[in-house]
Scaffold this active site. Structure first.
Site, short mmCIF file in Angstrom:
data_model
loop_
_atom_site.label_atom_id
_atom_site.label_comp_id
_atom_site.label_asym_id
_atom_site.label_seq_id
_atom_site.Cartn_x
_atom_site.Cartn_y
_atom_site.Cartn_z
N HIS A 1 1.04 -1.32 0.02
CA HIS A 1 -0.07 -0.11 0.00
C HIS A 1 0.97 1.20 -0.11
CE1 HIS A 1 -4.11 -1.85 0.81
NE2 HIS A 1 -3.21 -2.93 0.92
N ASP B 1 3.44 9.85 -0.46
CA ASP B 1 2.29 8.78 -0.12
C ASP B 1 2.22 7.90 -1.26
OD1 ASP B 1 0.04 7.89 1.13
OD2 ASP B 1 -0.60 9.81 1.73
#
Ligand code: ADP
Ligand code: F6P
Length: 491
Positions: free
Chosen positions: A191, A399
């Site tokens: 992720h 991110d």
């Protein structure tokens, strides 16, 4: 409007439900012997809070849970993960998901989770924004806890089932599981970003990690760049062969490519349009000051999210008179995260100091310049904020994806609102109609805020409707179907 792609997605979605509900009922509550999809992730979708008669389950924050929970609710399967404390909890069903908790002791949490996962991998994989630490004691516990998760997954999976392992906490599980259960199809999804060679090479256990991941049949990343980094490293350190998106290792083919994660667009869209949400927005706007522009940010309180730089940009906006507390308010919602890790506690202090400083300088009676809420909110509360904001600031320093950006877009059914998005969020590759910023470039950042606040309605509408089409099309079900059909070999 139902697009052709969404029709296809829904048809495939139904196909993935491969076990009859009756056989599940026959197994009884808590047993998951016939699971056809075993999700293995450090976090369970819920965590235990409170003690004694106050104890209850609360939904866990974080992108992994937001993405995987809606998918799990539609598939027969089981979620293997940590309950968030050291209590030993029996398997149970929560909100249509079958949950198999893994118990971790205090020392394991300190070394495997706080240490190896969050002080080694997390900073190393996020551009070393904070210096990663390498401690042999942490590594030993990481190996032991990964073995425990692999054992729990092996016990849950029936012959030929699919096991989907998630994230950096469990990078050794694919190979450990393959050794125990060669009959399984094993997928792994990361992720967060996967770093370039020059950073990954710092890791004393780099070969072990690569070989651990290579136990999977399909390895998914958020970006093509991450998949390329992985593939180069595997050729170099693990004697794998192949190209950027397909490798051969120990005689097995492995697919390694990008599967950009997403959200359940319709779920947010429907709720944001509901009369209850509209009422909530009207009330919130009137409480914040009906005519004021609302700038909003929502994050886990993590140093990768760029909260400090964002506050500095907002401070400059007020300082230069480009905004006044009378007509503009900044709302920062932050969910507490990993507070046992020193960097997170320091960040909290830093944020609270800056918020105090800005408010001390710029607030007026009845007009607070920055509202700061450090707490977990319900989904309904988050939707109210998303739908009420004029400008959403999603400005991480790095991110993997950032689902907050997509949630904001999904909540803007009238196509109003402006998204200011960091070029270092994975979401920027898809959400190209956002106003992109380099959060380390303060001049540019302040300028983007100014542009967002002044953007003509027509331009904002045009940008937002394009953003919405993109997130609606590439929703979490499309992500899941893409990954699982690759894993099942039905692509
Ligand atoms: P990460 O996975 O690093 O936490 P994402 O932006 O991908 O980052 O996902 C964060 C998720 O956590 C989103 O679904 C968001 O709605 C949720 N979240 C963030 N802040 C809060 C909060 N204060 N209360 C509840 N949920 C939150
Ligand atoms: O999405 C990245 C991620 O690290 C997930 O793996 C995790 O569940 C989430 O952020 C929240 O972090 P934590 O589980 O450490 O609270």
């Amino acid at each position: 409007m139902t697009t052709a792609l969404n029709r296809r997605t829904r048809a495939t979605r139904n196909r993935t439900v491969s076990r009859p509900a009756r056989s599940e009922r026959k197994q009884g509550l808590g047993s998951s012997r016939t699971a056809s999809l075993v999700v293995v992730a450090n976090r369970l979708p819920v965590h235990r809070v409170g003690v004694g008669s106050n104890a209850h389950w609360e939904s866990s924050a974080g992108g992994l849970v937001t993405a995987v929970a809606p998918v799990m609710k539609k598939l027969p399967g089981v979620w293997v993960g940590w309950s968030g404390n050291d209590a030993s909890i029996k398997p149970f069903i929560h909100d249509r998901m079958r949950i198999r908790p893994v118990t971790l002791g205090r020392e394991e949490v300190a070394k495997y989770y706080d240490g190896m996962s969050n002080r080694t991998f997390w900073p190393l994989y996020h551009d070393a924004i904070r210096p990663p630490e390498f401690q042999r004691e942490w590594w030993k516990k990481y190996v032991a806890v990964n073995a425990r998760f692999a054992q729990a997954a092996a016990a849950e999976a029936a012959r030929g089932d699919i096991v989907w392992v998630h994230d950096y906490h469990l990078q050794l599980v694919p190979a450990m599981l393959r050794e125990r259960r060669p009959d399984l199809r094993i997928g792994f999804f990361l992720h967060i970003p996967f770093p370039p060679e020059e950073l990954f090479e710092w890791l004393p256990w780099r070969e072990e990690i690569l070989k651990g991941l290579l136990g999977a049949d399909v390895i998914g990343f958020q970006s093509p760049m991450a998949a390329q980094n992985f593939s180069r490293l595997c050729r170099h350190y693990a004697e794998a062969e192949g190209t950027g998106t397909s490798l051969r290792y120990e005689g097995r083919p492995i697919v390694n490519r990008a599967f950009p994660i997403s959200i359940d667009f319709d779920w947010f869209d429907i709720r944001a349009k509901s009369p209850a949400a509209r009422e909530g927005v009207a009330e919130l706007r009137s409480r914040l000051g009906a005519k004021r522009k609302i700038l909003l940010a929502i994050d886990r309180l993590d140093y990768t999210k760029g909260v400090v730089r964002r506050l500095q940009a907002v401070e400059e906006l007020f300082e230069r008179g480009l905004a006044k507390a009378e007509d503009c308010v900044f709302v920062q919602i932050a969910t507490p995260s990993r507070e046992a890790v020193a960097e997170y506690a320091t960040l909290r202090d830093e944020v609270e100091t800056i918020v105090g400083r800005i408010n001390g300088k710029f607030s007026q009676p009845g007009r607070v310049a920055v509202h700061y809420f450090r707490r977990n909110l319900t989904r309904e509360e988050l939707i109210t904020y998303y739908a009420a904001a004029d400008v959403m600031l999603v400005t991480p320093l790095r991110d993997g994806m950032n689902l907050v950006a997509k949630e904001f877009v999904a909540c803007r059914s009238d196509s109003t609102g402006v998204l200011v998005l960091s070029q270092f969020a994975g979401a920027a590759r898809e959400l190209t109609r956002a106003l992109t910023v380099n959060p380390r470039d303060q001049d540019h950042f302040v300028e983007a805020l100014r542009t967002a606040l002044k953007m003509p309605r027509e331009e904002a509408r045009m940008r937002m409707s394009m953003l919405r089409s993109r997130v609606k099309r590439d929703d979490v079900y499309a992500w899941c179907d893409d990954f699982l059909s690759e894993l099942r070999g039905t692509k």
